[in-house]
Design a protein around this motif. Sequence first.
Motif, PDB file in Angstrom:
ATOM      1  N   ARG A 128       0.820  -1.216   0.000  1.00  0.00           N
ATOM      2  CA  ARG A 128       0.000   0.000   0.000  1.00  0.00           C
ATOM      3  C   ARG A 128       0.849   1.259   0.000  1.00  0.00           C
ATOM      4  NH1 ARG A 128      -3.678   1.513   5.065  1.00  0.00           N
ATOM      5  NH2 ARG A 128      -5.016  -0.139   4.307  1.00  0.00           N
ATOM      6  N   HIS A 129       1.779   1.328   0.946  1.00  0.00           N
ATOM      7  CA  HIS A 129       2.683   2.475   0.991  1.00  0.00           C
ATOM      8  C   HIS A 129       3.967   2.062   1.683  1.00  0.00           C
ATOM      9  CE1 HIS A 129       4.535   6.312   1.896  1.00  0.00           C
ATOM     10  NE2 HIS A 129       3.883   6.731   0.830  1.00  0.00           N
ATOM     11  N   ILE A 130       5.092   2.509   1.149  1.00  0.00           N
ATOM     12  CA  ILE A 130       6.382   2.202   1.764  1.00  0.00           C
ATOM     13  C   ILE A 130       7.236   3.460   1.792  1.00  0.00           C
ATOM     14  CG2 ILE A 130       7.436   1.343  -0.382  1.00  0.00           C
ATOM     15  CD1 ILE A 130       8.814  -0.805   1.574  1.00  0.00           C
ATOM     16  N   THR A 131       7.855   3.691   2.935  1.00  0.00           N
ATOM     17  CA  THR A 131       8.778   4.806   3.104  1.00  0.00           C
ATOM     18  C   THR A 131      10.190   4.248   3.074  1.00  0.00           C
ATOM     19  OG1 THR A 131       7.188   6.073   4.405  1.00  0.00           O
ATOM     20  CG2 THR A 131       9.516   6.666   4.653  1.00  0.00           C
ATOM     21  N   LEU A 132      11.003   4.784   2.172  1.00  0.00           N
ATOM     22  CA  LEU A 132      12.390   4.352   2.024  1.00  0.00           C
ATOM     23  C   LEU A 132      13.283   5.382   2.706  1.00  0.00           C
ATOM     24  CD1 LEU A 132      12.339   3.499  -1.801  1.00  0.00           C
ATOM     25  CD2 LEU A 132      11.558   2.084   0.106  1.00  0.00           C
ATOM     26  N   VAL A 133      14.091   4.925   3.650  1.00  0.00           N
ATOM     27  CA  VAL A 133      14.993   5.824   4.377  1.00  0.00           C
ATOM     28  C   VAL A 133      16.428   5.440   4.051  1.00  0.00           C
ATOM     29  CG1 VAL A 133      15.697   6.685   6.637  1.00  0.00           C
ATOM     30  CG2 VAL A 133      13.319   6.032   6.240  1.00  0.00           C
ATOM     31  N   GLU A 134      17.174   6.413   3.563  1.00  0.00           N
ATOM     32  CA  GLU A 134      18.555   6.188   3.141  1.00  0.00           C
ATOM     33  C   GLU A 134      19.353   7.458   3.427  1.00  0.00           C
ATOM     34  OE1 GLU A 134      22.054   5.262   1.932  1.00  0.00           O
ATOM     35  OE2 GLU A 134      20.536   3.680   1.870  1.00  0.00           O
TER      36      GLU A 134
END
Length: 195
Positions: A77-83
């Motif tokens: 549904r929704h994904i937050t990518l942290v880099e």
Amino acid sequence: MIVSRETSDKLEAFADLLLGENSRQNLISRRTEEEIRVRHIDDSLQLLEHAPVDAYWLDIGSGPGLPGLVLAIAGVRHITLVEPRRLRTEFLEHCRETLALQNVTVITGKVENVVGHFDVVTARAVATLDKLFAMASPLIAPTGRWVLPKGRSAEMELAEARTTWQGDFELKPSRTDPDARILVAQRVRRRTGRK
């Protein structure tokens, strides 16, 4: 995992983007480029067997978009990518735009600076379990789940983490590597009196 033709086409397009960028910045090991489908795409897809797609996911240390962009393509549904590295988040943003992934948010920075609550937290080759739990436990919903691909050291890492953390932990076999495991954990919290 069986996916639709449209999803398969997008996964192939992502693999092409990843291989193209790999010559510019070292995102995946050169020796795994020929095995990109199994070693990276299928390895990421198998995480969906352990948590719902109809959820808000957080991928820590997204780097090459593994597993985050693969999960987004597969319908999370929704994904937050942290880099934390800007060059890598530029690549992630380029993939998001090129593949028209409206279910992806990209954050440049450390996970400790992220605000919000997520149903599922994942991370691939980022840190030991103890460090991952310390970094991201404030971000996981009370009923949330950790789905963490781990290599051969999974059992040892879990034993070490259990000296500081308690919860419901289960190591599942990986479908792509007989020596690897996937840690599925819930209700993870620090042991009383520990920091």
